[in-house]
Scaffold this active site. Structure first.
Site, PDB file in Angstrom:
ATOM      1  N   THR A 240      51.634  15.866 -60.688  1.00  0.00           N
ATOM      2  CA  THR A 240      52.393  14.850 -61.415  1.00  0.00           C
ATOM      3  C   THR A 240      52.677  13.610 -60.585  1.00  0.00           C
ATOM      4  O   THR A 240      52.743  13.643 -59.353  1.00  0.00           O
ATOM      5  CB  THR A 240      53.715  15.450 -61.935  1.00  0.00           C
ATOM      6  N   GLN A 262      60.630  14.738 -60.503  1.00  0.00           N
ATOM      7  CA  GLN A 262      59.183  14.935 -60.562  1.00  0.00           C
ATOM      8  C   GLN A 262      58.642  15.551 -59.281  1.00  0.00           C
ATOM      9  O   GLN A 262      57.658  16.297 -59.309  1.00  0.00           O
ATOM     10  CB  GLN A 262      58.488  13.613 -60.866  1.00  0.00           C
ATOM     11  N   HIS A 265      58.041  19.437 -58.996  1.00  0.00           N
ATOM     12  CA  HIS A 265      56.910  20.133 -59.608  1.00  0.00           C
ATOM     13  C   HIS A 265      56.017  20.801 -58.561  1.00  0.00           C
ATOM     14  O   HIS A 265      55.577  21.936 -58.740  1.00  0.00           O
ATOM     15  CB  HIS A 265      56.052  19.152 -60.420  1.00  0.00           C
ATOM     16  N   GLU A 331      50.899   8.172 -64.052  1.00  0.00           N
ATOM     17  CA  GLU A 331      51.065   9.115 -65.167  1.00  0.00           C
ATOM     18  C   GLU A 331      52.344   8.781 -65.939  1.00  0.00           C
ATOM     19  O   GLU A 331      52.337   8.615 -67.155  1.00  0.00           O
ATOM     20  CB  GLU A 331      51.135  10.540 -64.613  1.00  0.00           C
ATOM     21  N   HIS A 332      53.457   8.691 -65.212  1.00  0.00           N
ATOM     22  CA  HIS A 332      54.745   8.332 -65.804  1.00  0.00           C
ATOM     23  C   HIS A 332      55.231   7.032 -65.170  1.00  0.00           C
ATOM     24  O   HIS A 332      55.288   6.929 -63.942  1.00  0.00           O
ATOM     25  CB  HIS A 332      55.813   9.396 -65.529  1.00  0.00           C
ATOM     26  N   ASP A 365      59.234  15.110 -70.875  1.00  0.00           N
ATOM     27  CA  ASP A 365      58.714  16.438 -70.548  1.00  0.00           C
ATOM     28  C   ASP A 365      59.045  17.468 -71.625  1.00  0.00           C
ATOM     29  O   ASP A 365      58.341  18.471 -71.772  1.00  0.00           O
ATOM     30  CB  ASP A 365      59.289  16.919 -69.215  1.00  0.00           C
ATOM     31  N   GLU A 419      10.555  -4.302 -80.652  1.00  0.00           N
ATOM     32  CA  GLU A 419      10.825  -3.259 -79.658  1.00  0.00           C
ATOM     33  C   GLU A 419       9.626  -2.343 -79.436  1.00  0.00           C
ATOM     34  O   GLU A 419       9.723  -1.336 -78.732  1.00  0.00           O
ATOM     35  CB  GLU A 419      12.054  -2.445 -80.081  1.00  0.00           C
ATOM     36  N   HIS A 424       9.213   3.189 -86.502  1.00  0.00           N
ATOM     37  CA  HIS A 424      10.519   2.933 -87.107  1.00  0.00           C
ATOM     38  C   HIS A 424      10.355   2.088 -88.364  1.00  0.00           C
ATOM     39  O   HIS A 424      10.944   2.373 -89.411  1.00  0.00           O
ATOM     40  CB  HIS A 424      11.441   2.190 -86.113  1.00  0.00           C
TER      41      HIS A 424
END
Length: 434
Positions: A240, A262, A265, A331-332, A365, A419, A424
């Site tokens: 985290t 945090q 964690h 992340e945060h 969270d 092309e 095609h």
């Protein structure tokens, strides 16, 4: 926490990225180890998973596929207060996830020519729930609810076997799965679980999934990279990260509390403060030291805060703080600013943005309704957090009638010949010749 002083410097975007505190060596080592673990599960299946469980989780002889009775037992012993909280979190995340499902639409390109946009759920998803240093029933909700909202038919869940539970998955994890109606649960952890979801393990009845999701440490994040191309994944939600941008009006006590929250964690967690106020930086440093020493996981917190991935960053002004944050792409991201609501628009790269004193990451969270499975390691510059869209595939359904095809007949043939792909054009002409 160390201090990085960027004041008085003219920094290019590359310089700013170089200044970002990251534990790059730890990530590099995790990638190599995770790849080997994934390959072992791919090649040896159940045997590899059991060896890994004994090595990493210190369990053996356990049920790799969790019996239904274990889930029922876990629901029976779930504390009523925890059940109420989980049910409310489920309700909130379900509401927010439903807003992420696009409505189908039909675009008329011309008479008789339409393109229908639809969003198809994958058939089968695997969700990973960490279980090493903490227990995360909230992650069960964050992974399972968006998949259910998206319409995924089969959802399998994996979480590490617990030594103190006799090799069972933690009962609170099982209870959360039970509340959501998940019955396919596996007691397997880390990079091995990611490999098992990607490749399947026939011996335990585990079929490969189409998409796998879930947070974890750097090894779990690295394992996702190792299986990329074999299976779809969410972003690499590794160890985290929190980045707090604060000015002189911020409450040092609250900023410190959020950094510490945090850091508990994992030892690899990143906690960063960016400020143009040297006085605030000093006050936060003192508060962090005080709070870190008295929290339950003090050793873990102090390791995270003392690592190369954590720092107090001093900048000249708001513009520099914004540029640093967008380069870091945390992340945060928390904004403790006098004008936080209006300032939020300038912070464009973050997994989730938490605005103001009363919106801490801890809220996200658990109970905000937003998802807490978010990109780490700078991936928020280009990758989203987990949502219902993770399990959806946009598809275009094209329908032209003869007249509409005739309208573009010459153009298709001209481009095909340019092309040097004449077949095609011939495929178009075949529809207008006997």
């Amino acid at each position: 926490m160390r201090t990085i002083d960027l004041r008085g410097r003219e920094l290019s975007p590359a310089d700013m990225l170089a200044a970002v505190p990251r534990a790059t060596q730890a990530r590099a080592e995790a990638l190599d180890t995770a790849a080997r673990i994934v390959e072992d599960v791919r090649d040896r299946g159940e045997e590899a998973l059991r060896e890994q469980a004994e090595r990493f989780d210190h369990v053996s002889g356990h049920d790799l596929r969790v019996p239904a009775g274990h889930i029922a037992e876990a629901l029976e012993v779930l504390h009523p207060d925890v059940r109420v909280a989980l049910e409310e979190a489920i309700r909130r995340v379900r509401i927010a996830s439903a807003a992420q499902v696009p409505e189908p639409s039909v675009t008329e390109i011309g008479p008789g020519a339409t393109i229908r946009q639809r969003w198809q759920p994958v058939h089968r998803a695997g969700v990973y729930i960490p279980g090493g240093k903490a227990v995360y029933p909230s992650s069960v909700i964050m992974n399972v609810v968006p998949a259910q909202v998206a319409g995924v038919e089969q959802i399998a869940l994996a979480s590490p076997p617990q030594h103190d539970q006799g090799g069972r998955v933690h009962p609170t994890i099982l209870a959360a799965a039970g509340l959501l109606g998940i019955t396919e649960v596996y007691a397997m952890g880390g990079a091995g679980a990611i490999g098992a979801f990607a490749h399947g393990v026939a011996d335990i009845g585990l079929d490969p999934v189409d998409v796998l999701s879930g947070p974890g440490n750097n090894y779990v994040a690295s394992a996702k990279r190792a299986v990329a191309g074999v299976v779809g994944t969410d972003s690499e939600a590794g160890a985290t990260e929190i980045l707090v941008v604060a000015d002189s009006t911020a409450d040092a006590r609250l900023v410190a509390a959020d950094l510490v929250s945090q850091a508990e964690h994992d030892e690899q967690a990143s906690a960063v403060l960016v400020t143009d106020s040297e006085d605030l930086a000093d006050r936060v440093a003192a508060e962090v030291a005080r709070q870190a020493s008295s929290t339950r996981h003090a050793v873990r917190v102090e390791a995270a805060l003392g690592g190369p991935q954590s720092a107090i960053v001093l900048v000249d002004d708001r513009a520099m703080a914004t540029a640093f944050s967008n380069a870091y792409a945390p992340e945060h991201l928390e904004l403790h600013l006098e004008d936080a609501e209006s300032a939020a628009e300038s912070f464009t790269s973050a997994g989730a943005v938490f605005v103001g004193d009363h919106t801490p990451v801890s809220l996200g969270d658990y109970m905000a309704g937003s998802n807490h499975v978010l990109p780490t390691g700078g991936q928020a510059r280009y990758a989203p957090g987990l949502g219902a869209y993770t399990f959806l595939r946009p598809q275009q359904v094209i329908s032209y009638d003869r007249a509409a095809l005739a309208e573009v007949r010459a153009g298709v043939v001209a481009l095909a010949n340019t092309e040097v792909l004449p077949a095609h054009g011939e495929a178009i002409e075949a529809r207008f010749t006997a």
